[in-house]
Design an enzyme around this catalytic site. Sequence first.
Site, PDB file in Angstrom:
ATOM      1  N   SER A 168     -43.145   5.174  -0.394  1.00 56.26           N
ATOM      2  CA  SER A 168     -44.008   4.213  -1.253  1.00 56.26           C
ATOM      3  C   SER A 168     -45.189   3.168  -0.311  1.00 56.26           C
ATOM      4  O   SER A 168     -46.061   2.728  -0.872  1.00 56.26           O
ATOM      5  CB  SER A 168     -43.445   3.244  -1.835  1.00 56.26           C
ATOM      6  OG  SER A 168     -42.760   3.614  -2.860  1.00 56.26           O
TER       7      SER A 168
ATOM      8  N   LYS B  50     -48.309   4.122  -1.204  1.00 56.31           N
ATOM      9  CA  LYS B  50     -49.190   3.734  -2.303  1.00 56.31           C
ATOM     10  C   LYS B  50     -50.171   2.722  -1.976  1.00 56.31           C
ATOM     11  O   LYS B  50     -51.107   2.189  -2.922  1.00 56.31           O
ATOM     12  CB  LYS B  50     -47.953   3.069  -3.147  1.00 56.31           C
ATOM     13  CG  LYS B  50     -46.975   3.578  -4.051  1.00 56.31           C
ATOM     14  CD  LYS B  50     -45.848   3.121  -4.645  1.00 56.31           C
ATOM     15  CE  LYS B  50     -44.735   4.163  -5.326  1.00 56.31           C
ATOM     16  NZ  LYS B  50     -43.513   3.378  -5.709  1.00 56.31           N
TER      17      LYS B  50
ATOM     18  N   TYR C  58     -47.671  13.320  -6.492  1.00 56.87           N
ATOM     19  CA  TYR C  58     -47.501  11.887  -5.933  1.00 56.87           C
ATOM     20  C   TYR C  58     -46.222  12.001  -4.852  1.00 56.87           C
ATOM     21  O   TYR C  58     -46.269  11.187  -3.735  1.00 56.87           O
ATOM     22  CB  TYR C  58     -46.891  11.301  -7.315  1.00 56.87           C
ATOM     23  CG  TYR C  58     -45.958  10.021  -7.238  1.00 56.87           C
ATOM     24  CD1 TYR C  58     -46.418   8.758  -6.567  1.00 56.87           C
ATOM     25  CD2 TYR C  58     -44.384  10.259  -7.390  1.00 56.87           C
ATOM     26  CE1 TYR C  58     -45.603   7.785  -6.220  1.00 56.87           C
ATOM     27  CE2 TYR C  58     -43.787   9.240  -7.081  1.00 56.87           C
ATOM     28  CZ  TYR C  58     -44.008   7.732  -6.664  1.00 56.87           C
ATOM     29  OH  TYR C  58     -43.242   6.893  -6.472  1.00 56.87           O
TER      30      TYR C  58
ATOM     31  N   TYR D   8     -41.186  -4.983  -4.943  1.00 58.07           N
ATOM     32  CA  TYR D   8     -40.849  -4.869  -6.268  1.00 58.07           C
ATOM     33  C   TYR D   8     -40.076  -6.249  -6.626  1.00 58.07           C
ATOM     34  O   TYR D   8     -40.738  -7.087  -6.279  1.00 58.07           O
ATOM     35  CB  TYR D   8     -39.819  -3.648  -6.316  1.00 58.07           C
ATOM     36  CG  TYR D   8     -40.299  -2.463  -5.668  1.00 58.07           C
ATOM     37  CD1 TYR D   8     -41.227  -1.754  -6.034  1.00 58.07           C
ATOM     38  CD2 TYR D   8     -39.559  -2.001  -4.349  1.00 58.07           C
ATOM     39  CE1 TYR D   8     -41.805  -0.798  -5.025  1.00 58.07           C
ATOM     40  CE2 TYR D   8     -40.100  -0.605  -3.590  1.00 58.07           C
ATOM     41  CZ  TYR D   8     -41.160  -0.231  -4.132  1.00 58.07           C
ATOM     42  OH  TYR D   8     -41.767   0.830  -3.410  1.00 58.07           O
TER      43      TYR D   8
ATOM     44  N   VAL E  80     -38.961   3.783   0.472  1.00 58.95           N
ATOM     45  CA  VAL E  80     -37.530   4.042   0.511  1.00 58.95           C
ATOM     46  C   VAL E  80     -37.054   4.841   1.582  1.00 58.95           C
ATOM     47  O   VAL E  80     -35.905   5.242   1.981  1.00 58.95           O
ATOM     48  CB  VAL E  80     -36.935   4.719  -0.722  1.00 58.95           C
ATOM     49  CG1 VAL E  80     -36.988   3.859  -1.775  1.00 58.95           C
ATOM     50  CG2 VAL E  80     -37.629   5.998  -1.318  1.00 58.95           C
TER      51      VAL E  80
HETATM   52  N1  GLN Z   1     -41.136   8.820  -3.989  1.00 51.41           N
HETATM   53  C1  GLN Z   1     -40.323   7.815  -4.025  1.00 51.41           C
HETATM   54  C2  GLN Z   1     -39.994   7.851  -5.502  1.00 51.41           C
HETATM   55  O1  GLN Z   1     -40.870   8.017  -6.465  1.00 51.41           O
HETATM   56  C3  GLN Z   1     -40.946   6.408  -3.884  1.00 51.41           C
HETATM   57  C4  GLN Z   1     -40.198   5.142  -3.963  1.00 51.41           C
HETATM   58  C5  GLN Z   1     -40.199   4.147  -2.925  1.00 51.41           C
HETATM   59  O2  GLN Z   1     -40.445   4.344  -1.773  1.00 51.41           O
HETATM   60  N2  GLN Z   1     -39.725   2.855  -3.461  1.00 51.41           N
HETATM   61  O3  GLN Z   1     -38.768   7.347  -6.101  1.00 51.41           O
END
Ligand code: GLN
Length: 307
Positions: free
Chosen positions: A63, A66, A191, A243, A261
Amino acid sequence: MDYQQILNDIEIEIQPLFDKGKVADYIPALGEVDAHQFGMSITLFDGSVYSVGAAEKFFSIQSISKVFTFTLALKYLGAELYKRVGREPSGNPFNSLVQLEYENGIPRNPFINAGAIVITDTLISHYKSDSKAFDAILDFIQSIADDTTITMDVVVAISEMEHAYRNLALTNLMKSFDNIDNNAITLVQTYFNHCALEMNTKMLSRSVLFLANHGVDPITNKAYVTKSQAKRINAVMLTCGHYDASGDFAFKVGLPGKSGVGGGIIAVIPQKMGICVWSPALNEQGNSLIGTKALELFTTKTGLSIF
Ligand code: GLN
């Protein structure tokens, strides 16, 4: 300030936390990563880098990507973007479906999965194909990191696609509200592909310098976004970057930051440096447990935070 000494001290202080937390195993390829690893780097405006631990070791940025896709979308779409994705903390887990239903398919912010999927959708439309959008994202990340060797870990990308139930559900739900323009499957794969890019803490600490300097890379002088856009990206990182633990991260660390993650966290100290820390075991909200602690120790020891 003796940054090297501070990083060395942090590495010692986080040792007792190694048996805590859990690596992300909902993406099976990530579940195989050894939890007992830690690396941290800072890059200053003059290009000097201080590191400790496994700072050269590649990990899945997940993420953290992002932030870069949001930056690109903001650059090309500007404020139009906010018709399709908000900028408020969600107070919910990163992959939650419930809020999306009662908020009519408009994700709260670009850093929860649904929001990042909308952002990727806008990039596919802008670049006219999923592969061109991915190439543009990779190009952008290679540029801000000043490193053309960055690539995707195909095994992680495939592994995530094989277990894509929730992200496909989010995408289809948003499509039912007319907030997705492109094909759901290729969108989700694109994605996952940008989430599966591999970098290390040195590269990532370098790559966020433009966000510490009003949108302009202080080393190459390349301007990536406007001053106002850089302010907004940092603001969304501060309020939404972790989050449903974003408040806790701001409380403990006091910096704009974004987790993934894969166990990485990037953070920005305005007018000073880019930071990245990595340790794969996560807390309950899906943020690196040791990474969060290491950043808290860093801002406490240096007295550097935005507050
Ligand atoms: N690719 C991961 C997902 O969609 C990204 C989530 C994350 O890093 N929090 O679950």
